[in-house]
Scaffold this motif. Structure first.
Motif, PDB file in Angstrom:
ATOM      1  N   SER A 160       0.844  -1.190   0.000  1.00 14.44           N
ATOM      2  CA  SER A 160       0.000   0.000   0.000  1.00 14.44           C
ATOM      3  C   SER A 160       0.878   1.238   0.000  1.00 14.44           C
ATOM      4  CB  SER A 160      -0.927   0.033   1.225  1.00 14.44           C
ATOM      5  OG  SER A 160      -1.840  -1.043   1.196  1.00 14.44           O
ATOM      6  N   LEU A 161       0.370   2.319  -0.592  1.00 18.02           N
ATOM      7  CA  LEU A 161       1.064   3.601  -0.593  1.00 18.02           C
ATOM      8  C   LEU A 161       0.212   4.616   0.143  1.00 18.02           C
ATOM      9  CD1 LEU A 161       2.356   3.887  -4.291  1.00 18.02           C
ATOM     10  CD2 LEU A 161       3.481   2.858  -2.316  1.00 18.02           C
ATOM     11  N   ILE A 162       0.870   5.472   0.926  1.00 17.05           N
ATOM     12  CA  ILE A 162       0.158   6.529   1.629  1.00 17.05           C
ATOM     13  C   ILE A 162       0.995   7.794   1.561  1.00 17.05           C
ATOM     14  CG2 ILE A 162       1.148   5.981   3.894  1.00 17.05           C
ATOM     15  CD1 ILE A 162      -1.643   6.679   5.073  1.00 17.05           C
ATOM     16  N   ALA A 163       0.341   8.936   1.435  1.00 21.29           N
ATOM     17  CA  ALA A 163       1.050  10.209   1.370  1.00 21.29           C
ATOM     18  C   ALA A 163       1.793  10.457   2.679  1.00 21.29           C
ATOM     19  CB  ALA A 163       0.070  11.341   1.103  1.00 21.29           C
ATOM     20  N   SER A 164       2.939  11.104   2.600  1.00 15.05           N
ATOM     21  CA  SER A 164       3.713  11.363   3.812  1.00 15.05           C
ATOM     22  C   SER A 164       2.978  12.301   4.764  1.00 15.05           C
ATOM     23  CB  SER A 164       5.074  11.955   3.451  1.00 15.05           C
ATOM     24  OG  SER A 164       4.917  13.122   2.669  1.00 15.05           O
ATOM     25  N   GLY A 165       2.007  13.060   4.262  1.00 11.50           N
ATOM     26  CA  GLY A 165       1.206  13.921   5.111  1.00 11.50           C
ATOM     27  C   GLY A 165      -0.001  13.241   5.703  1.00 11.50           C
ATOM     28  N   GLY A 166      -0.175  11.957   5.412  1.00 13.97           N
ATOM     29  CA  GLY A 166      -1.323  11.209   5.913  1.00 13.97           C
ATOM     30  C   GLY A 166      -2.410  11.099   4.860  1.00 13.97           C
ATOM     31  N   GLY A 167      -3.565  10.575   5.254  1.00 14.33           N
ATOM     32  CA  GLY A 167      -4.665  10.393   4.324  1.00 14.33           C
ATOM     33  C   GLY A 167      -4.987   8.931   4.123  1.00 14.33           C
ATOM     34  N   LYS A 168      -5.687   8.639   3.053  1.00 16.79           N
ATOM     35  CA  LYS A 168      -6.127   7.279   2.776  1.00 16.79           C
ATOM     36  C   LYS A 168      -5.045   6.497   2.040  1.00 16.79           C
ATOM     37  CE  LYS A 168      -9.866   4.648   0.588  1.00 16.79           C
ATOM     38  NZ  LYS A 168     -11.126   4.747  -0.206  1.00 16.79           N
ATOM     39  N   ALA A 169      -4.778   5.290   2.517  1.00 20.63           N
ATOM     40  CA  ALA A 169      -3.808   4.430   1.845  1.00 20.63           C
ATOM     41  C   ALA A 169      -4.414   3.853   0.575  1.00 20.63           C
ATOM     42  CB  ALA A 169      -3.364   3.311   2.781  1.00 20.63           C
ATOM     43  N   ARG A 170      -3.579   3.709  -0.450  1.00 18.91           N
ATOM     44  CA  ARG A 170      -4.007   3.114  -1.721  1.00 18.91           C
ATOM     45  C   ARG A 170      -3.337   1.751  -1.874  1.00 18.91           C
ATOM     46  NH1 ARG A 170      -2.064   6.639  -6.165  1.00 18.91           N
ATOM     47  NH2 ARG A 170      -0.298   6.924  -4.752  1.00 18.91           N
ATOM     48  N   ARG A 171      -4.148   0.739  -2.138  1.00 18.71           N
ATOM     49  CA  ARG A 171      -3.652  -0.627  -2.228  1.00 18.71           C
ATOM     50  C   ARG A 171      -3.133  -0.902  -3.633  1.00 18.71           C
ATOM     51  NH1 ARG A 171      -4.663  -5.277   0.904  1.00 18.71           N
ATOM     52  NH2 ARG A 171      -3.287  -6.928   0.131  1.00 18.71           N
ATOM     53  N   VAL A 172      -1.948  -1.465  -3.711  1.00 22.02           N
ATOM     54  CA  VAL A 172      -1.355  -1.850  -4.988  1.00 22.02           C
ATOM     55  C   VAL A 172      -1.716  -3.304  -5.266  1.00 22.02           C
ATOM     56  CG1 VAL A 172       0.793  -2.096  -6.272  1.00 22.02           C
ATOM     57  CG2 VAL A 172       0.545  -0.234  -4.610  1.00 22.02           C
ATOM     58  N   HIS A 173      -2.095  -3.594  -6.504  1.00 28.58           N
ATOM     59  CA  HIS A 173      -2.540  -4.940  -6.841  1.00 28.58           C
ATOM     60  C   HIS A 173      -1.354  -5.843  -7.194  1.00 28.58           C
ATOM     61  CE1 HIS A 173      -6.763  -3.970  -6.585  1.00 28.58           C
ATOM     62  NE2 HIS A 173      -6.560  -2.897  -7.331  1.00 28.58           N
ATOM     63  N   THR A 174      -0.486  -6.020  -6.214  1.00 25.51           N
ATOM     64  CA  THR A 174       0.599  -6.982  -6.329  1.00 25.51           C
ATOM     65  C   THR A 174       1.075  -7.296  -4.920  1.00 25.51           C
ATOM     66  OG1 THR A 174       2.698  -7.506  -7.421  1.00 25.51           O
ATOM     67  CG2 THR A 174       2.509  -5.317  -6.450  1.00 25.51           C
ATOM     68  N   ARG A 175       1.726  -8.416  -4.763  1.00 26.04           N
ATOM     69  CA  ARG A 175       2.292  -8.797  -3.478  1.00 26.04           C
ATOM     70  C   ARG A 175       3.803  -8.768  -3.572  1.00 26.04           C
ATOM     71  NH1 ARG A 175      -1.209 -13.784  -0.874  1.00 26.04           N
ATOM     72  NH2 ARG A 175      -3.233 -12.731  -0.827  1.00 26.04           N
TER      73      ARG A 175
END
Length: 243
Positions: free
Chosen positions: A4-19
């Motif tokens: 998952s990626l999340i902005a360094s300032g916080g907010g909603k995490a975005r899930r990447v479709h890979t493991r």
């Protein structure tokens, strides 16, 4: 494990479709290299769109490091029988080029002057070498007896930090390419490991005591690259990363 990626300032995490396991960010932070599980190779994640590409690479690849300008990767391939060599990947074309053919090259770290890596001698001891991105211009940088590997470049590539693991301890090695000098930065200390180098190349980040019980014994400290006493910046912590 999902990514998952999340902005360094916080907010909603975005899930990447890979493991897999995150390996390295490109210098411009546009791409994330992820090592896929079960020997399935490398995935490249576009940080803006979350688009995933999977370049075709040889099996048993590790140790990814982006070129300073971002369009290429260097990695090592550990072939069966403990033979390791270095390769580059051009991201735009998917072209893979082999840089070494000695079966004893690993742990690449790409910086402005070229690719630093650990080259293992026939006696099993590794030292830090430097070469051009095309594999030419081989140059030995360290002459240690216990083995050394590259850890971090300064921003301009003038300084390189290396680690020398020892049984139950470790030393740090400073390499000044501009001056052509290499010196042992620290004495042997329990579980001492390099963690990073400031962009200006003047300050080393290290972790010490991060063995069996890092919560109580571990600490993170800074050390002048030119040498001098360490400064403890936090206790009960390990695995620091300086960006």
């Amino acid at each position: 494990t999902g990514i998952s990626l999340i902005a360094s300032g916080g907010g909603k995490a975005r899930r990447v479709h890979t493991r897999g396991t995150p390996q390295a960010w490109s210098p411009d932070s546009r791409r994330l290299a992820v090592l896929r599980p079960a020997g399935r190779g490398l995935a490249l994640v576009d940080a803006a769109s979350l688009r995933v590409t999977t370049p075709t690479l040889p099996p048993h690849v590790n140790g990814f490091s982006f070129s300073p300008d971002g369009p290429m990767l260097v990695f090592d391939r550990d072939e069966p029988g403990s033979h390791a060599d270095l390769f580059t990947l051009t991201l735009a074309t998917g072209a893979v080029r082999r840089l070494t053919h000695n079966g004893r090259s690993t742990a690449p770290l790409w910086g402005p002057p070229g690719i630093a890596f650990a080259r293992v001698a026939p006696d099993g001891v590794s030292n830090v070498w430097l070469m051009h991105p095309d594999g030419s211009g081989l140059r030995r940088l360290t002459h240690v007896k216990a083995g050394a590997y590259p850890e971090a470049w300064s921003g301009n590539g003038g300084h390189l930090l290396a680690g020398e693991p020892l049984l139950g301890g470790g030393r740090l090695v400073a390499i000044d390419l501009a001056a052509g000098k290499t010196w042992t930065l620290t004495p042997n200390a329990g579980d001492l490991a390099p963690q990073g180098l400031s962009r200006d190349g003047h300050t080393v980040l290290a972790a010490i005591g991060c063995g069996a019980d890092p919560a109580s014994a571990g600490r993170v400290e800074t050390i002048p690259f030119a040498g001098g006493p360490p400064t403890v910046i936090v206790r009960g912590a390990c695995s620091a990363n300086w960006n």
